[in-house]
Motif scaffolding. Sequence first.
Motif, PDB file in Angstrom:
ATOM      1  N   VAL A  35       0.964  -1.259  -0.221  1.00 32.15           N
ATOM      2  CA  VAL A  35       0.151  -0.120  -0.002  1.00 32.15           C
ATOM      3  C   VAL A  35       0.924   1.231   0.132  1.00 32.15           C
ATOM      4  O   VAL A  35       1.932   1.333   0.414  1.00 32.15           O
ATOM      5  N   SER A  36       0.283   2.432  -0.849  1.00 32.00           N
ATOM      6  CA  SER A  36       0.673   3.708  -0.595  1.00 32.00           C
ATOM      7  C   SER A  36       0.413   4.463   0.602  1.00 32.00           C
ATOM      8  O   SER A  36      -0.559   3.735   1.332  1.00 32.00           O
ATOM      9  N   ALA A  37       0.825   5.516   0.758  1.00 30.24           N
ATOM     10  CA  ALA A  37       0.238   6.500   1.899  1.00 30.24           C
ATOM     11  C   ALA A  37      -1.092   6.770   1.434  1.00 30.24           C
ATOM     12  O   ALA A  37      -1.369   6.788   0.320  1.00 30.24           O
ATOM     13  N   LEU A  38      -2.074   7.335   2.199  1.00 27.30           N
ATOM     14  CA  LEU A  38      -3.368   7.733   1.985  1.00 27.30           C
ATOM     15  C   LEU A  38      -3.346   8.772   1.015  1.00 27.30           C
ATOM     16  O   LEU A  38      -2.232   9.720   0.889  1.00 27.30           O
ATOM     17  N   ILE A  41      -1.033  12.402   1.321  1.00 28.58           N
ATOM     18  CA  ILE A  41      -0.371  12.610   2.504  1.00 28.58           C
ATOM     19  C   ILE A  41       1.019  12.634   2.306  1.00 28.58           C
ATOM     20  O   ILE A  41       1.623  13.358   2.860  1.00 28.58           O
ATOM     21  N   THR A  42       1.793  12.076   1.370  1.00 31.03           N
ATOM     22  CA  THR A  42       2.929  12.050   1.103  1.00 31.03           C
ATOM     23  C   THR A  42       3.605  13.604   0.872  1.00 31.03           C
ATOM     24  O   THR A  42       4.465  14.322   1.248  1.00 31.03           O
ATOM     25  N   ASP A  43       2.625  14.323  -0.189  1.00 31.52           N
ATOM     26  CA  ASP A  43       2.981  15.760  -0.448  1.00 31.52           C
ATOM     27  C   ASP A  43       2.720  16.654   0.959  1.00 31.52           C
ATOM     28  O   ASP A  43       3.391  17.332   1.260  1.00 31.52           O
ATOM     29  N   GLY A 123       3.891   8.099   6.289  1.00 30.41           N
ATOM     30  CA  GLY A 123       2.685   7.998   5.355  1.00 30.41           C
ATOM     31  C   GLY A 123       2.332   6.395   5.051  1.00 30.41           C
ATOM     32  O   GLY A 123       1.292   6.108   5.349  1.00 30.41           O
ATOM     33  N   GLU A 124       3.149   5.737   4.518  1.00 30.16           N
ATOM     34  CA  GLU A 124       3.138   4.323   4.394  1.00 30.16           C
ATOM     35  C   GLU A 124       2.851   3.375   5.676  1.00 30.16           C
ATOM     36  O   GLU A 124       2.255   2.387   5.719  1.00 30.16           O
ATOM     37  N   ARG A 125       3.762   4.004   6.714  1.00 29.24           N
ATOM     38  CA  ARG A 125       3.581   3.256   8.144  1.00 29.24           C
ATOM     39  C   ARG A 125       2.270   3.131   8.576  1.00 29.24           C
ATOM     40  O   ARG A 125       1.592   2.314   9.166  1.00 29.24           O
ATOM     41  N   GLY A 182       4.414   0.197   0.942  1.00 36.17           N
ATOM     42  CA  GLY A 182       5.242   0.295  -0.113  1.00 36.17           C
ATOM     43  C   GLY A 182       6.294   1.476   0.201  1.00 36.17           C
ATOM     44  O   GLY A 182       6.421   2.134   1.133  1.00 36.17           O
ATOM     45  N   PHE A 183       7.280   1.757  -0.992  1.00 35.97           N
ATOM     46  CA  PHE A 183       7.966   2.959  -0.941  1.00 35.97           C
ATOM     47  C   PHE A 183       9.079   2.967  -0.061  1.00 35.97           C
ATOM     48  O   PHE A 183      10.137   3.387  -0.471  1.00 35.97           O
ATOM     49  N   ILE A 184       8.847   2.618   1.400  1.00 38.97           N
ATOM     50  CA  ILE A 184      10.095   2.723   2.276  1.00 38.97           C
ATOM     51  C   ILE A 184      11.053   1.634   2.447  1.00 38.97           C
ATOM     52  O   ILE A 184      10.691   0.693   1.984  1.00 38.97           O
ATOM     53  N   GLY A 197      12.052   6.568  -3.914  1.00 41.53           N
ATOM     54  CA  GLY A 197      11.767   7.572  -4.807  1.00 41.53           C
ATOM     55  C   GLY A 197      10.312   7.805  -4.932  1.00 41.53           C
ATOM     56  O   GLY A 197       9.297   6.824  -4.584  1.00 41.53           O
ATOM     57  N   ARG A 198       9.743   8.918  -5.123  1.00 40.80           N
ATOM     58  CA  ARG A 198       8.439   9.180  -5.336  1.00 40.80           C
ATOM     59  C   ARG A 198       7.727   8.209  -6.160  1.00 40.80           C
ATOM     60  O   ARG A 198       7.916   8.245  -7.369  1.00 40.80           O
ATOM     61  N   GLY A 199       6.510   7.863  -5.885  1.00 40.46           N
ATOM     62  CA  GLY A 199       5.956   6.690  -6.706  1.00 40.46           C
ATOM     63  C   GLY A 199       6.372   5.341  -6.541  1.00 40.46           C
ATOM     64  O   GLY A 199       5.932   4.387  -7.174  1.00 40.46           O
ATOM     65  N   GLY A 200       7.357   5.120  -5.494  1.00 42.01           N
ATOM     66  CA  GLY A 200       8.101   3.951  -5.337  1.00 42.01           C
ATOM     67  C   GLY A 200       7.266   2.806  -4.758  1.00 42.01           C
ATOM     68  O   GLY A 200       7.765   1.472  -4.767  1.00 42.01           O
ATOM     69  N   SER A 201       5.975   2.912  -4.372  1.00 45.26           N
ATOM     70  CA  SER A 201       5.216   1.533  -3.837  1.00 45.26           C
ATOM     71  C   SER A 201       5.164   0.679  -5.090  1.00 45.26           C
ATOM     72  O   SER A 201       5.091  -0.508  -4.678  1.00 45.26           O
ATOM     73  N   ASP A 202       4.968   1.035  -6.230  1.00 43.65           N
ATOM     74  CA  ASP A 202       4.707   0.185  -7.524  1.00 43.65           C
ATOM     75  C   ASP A 202       6.125  -0.898  -7.566  1.00 43.65           C
ATOM     76  O   ASP A 202       6.026  -1.806  -7.819  1.00 43.65           O
ATOM     77  N   TYR A 203       7.133  -0.091  -7.334  1.00 43.25           N
ATOM     78  CA  TYR A 203       8.448  -0.749  -7.408  1.00 43.25           C
ATOM     79  C   TYR A 203       8.636  -1.719  -6.200  1.00 43.25           C
ATOM     80  O   TYR A 203       9.107  -2.792  -6.455  1.00 43.25           O
TER      81      TYR A 203
HETATM   82  N1  ASP Z   1       3.450   7.520  -1.365  1.00 40.06           N
HETATM   83  C1  ASP Z   1       4.543   7.688  -2.115  1.00 40.06           C
HETATM   84  C2  ASP Z   1       4.549   8.881  -3.074  1.00 40.06           C
HETATM   85  O1  ASP Z   1       3.288   9.795  -2.931  1.00 40.06           O
HETATM   86  C3  ASP Z   1       4.863   6.429  -2.870  1.00 40.06           C
HETATM   87  C4  ASP Z   1       3.694   6.067  -3.803  1.00 40.06           C
HETATM   88  O2  ASP Z   1       2.752   6.401  -3.422  1.00 40.06           O
HETATM   89  O3  ASP Z   1       4.034   4.954  -4.504  1.00 40.06           O
HETATM   90  O4  ASP Z   1       5.374   9.345  -3.641  1.00 40.06           O
END
Ligand code: ASP
Length: 387
Positions: A35-38, A41-43, A123-125, A182-184, A197-203
């Motif tokens: 999962v990503s952050a809600l 929330i990261t922003d 965020g992800e925690r 994800g992400f962390i 990196g931003r968007g890293g939960s996919d990774y």
């Molecule tokens: N929460 C992180 C972001 O906004 C990672 C993700 O959502 O994939 O970049």
Amino acid sequence: MKVMKFGGTSVGSVNSILSVKEIVEAVKEPVIVVVSALGGITDKLISTSLMASKGDKNYEKEYAYIVGLHISMIDEIIKDKEVKDDLLVKINTLLSELRDIYQGIYLIRDLSPKTSDTIVSYGERLSSLIVTSLIDQAVLFDSRVFIKTENKHSKHILDSELTNKLVKNTFLELPKVSVVPGFIATDKKSGEITNLGRGGSDYTASIIAAALNADSLEIWTDVDGFMTADPKVISTAYTINELSYVEAMELCNFGAKVVYPPTIYPVFHKNIPVLIKNTFNPKGNGTIIKSQINDQNKAIKGISSINNTSLITVTGLGMVGVIGVNYRIFKTLAQNGISVFLVSQASSENSTSIGVRNEDAALACMVLNQEFAKEIEMGEISLLMQR
Ligand code: ASP
Ligand code: MG
């Protein structure tokens, strides 16, 4: 088994997070849910830390917003009193840690990259705790223990060998539903919190799928899949049903924001199919990415575009027929951690153009000017930059 990743919007509202529960609980086989952050929330975590570091007391309101968002989500979706109380203890511990960190930043007016990485990890925690309480029989696993990065050119780069080993050891026995933030990640030497990196939960999801030889990787997002073009630019754009890994990689790198670009690589390597699905339209077909695709007869699959790029051209008669000019260009850029996403050389060999990201352009020009200082001084080579 399969790995399913749910993005920020999928876990960002009461209705969507309840769909996530429904989607996951309907799966028969063991599943790892990343999962990503809600949503948003990261922003927010980042902008709040910037406010605190500038001495803007309003950071407290932003912090209160972050708290409110998580607590009201829990109020709406977790009905069992015992489960909820237990969850709130964990959530409040994290939130009060976060408040202390913000206060520290506010007091000393300093925000280091290390502190910033710690802050975004909340965020992800937080979201992974909530999703674990929401989904029946779910067990939480902490990705900081098994996703490991190392520092290269002041960036966090995945140590895939170590990570693969740790992922395999962590998931020797699979519960029905595992939940993973994800992400962390953490630095393999210092143990400090880092991220992909931003968007890293996919990774994160792709790394786990590849390490465990999953049957498939599903990326659940808020669009129906890859589209033939940006629907905000071209209104007749439609969803592409099938893509090869290479096509998907091209589209990711050139602007399609559906999937974080490095995601394709680990699963491509293991030939694991990737399915892009819409949490808000689960019945839709989505896009499938795999090696063998059926509709090969369409020459053009999609059109994408990118902003935020610079073209640097190294040119001059001093390059014609001289061996090693390109070698020096790429060596210099590589030593400075600058990634090149496009290269073109004229057949006369009197110019080489490279595409880099805007944020790397100034450094690229500086180091190339140093590398070719002699030739530039003699007027044999010159450097040109266009944005
Ligand atoms: N929460 C992180 C972001 O906004 C990672 C993700 O959502 O994939 O970049
Ligand atoms: Mg994303």
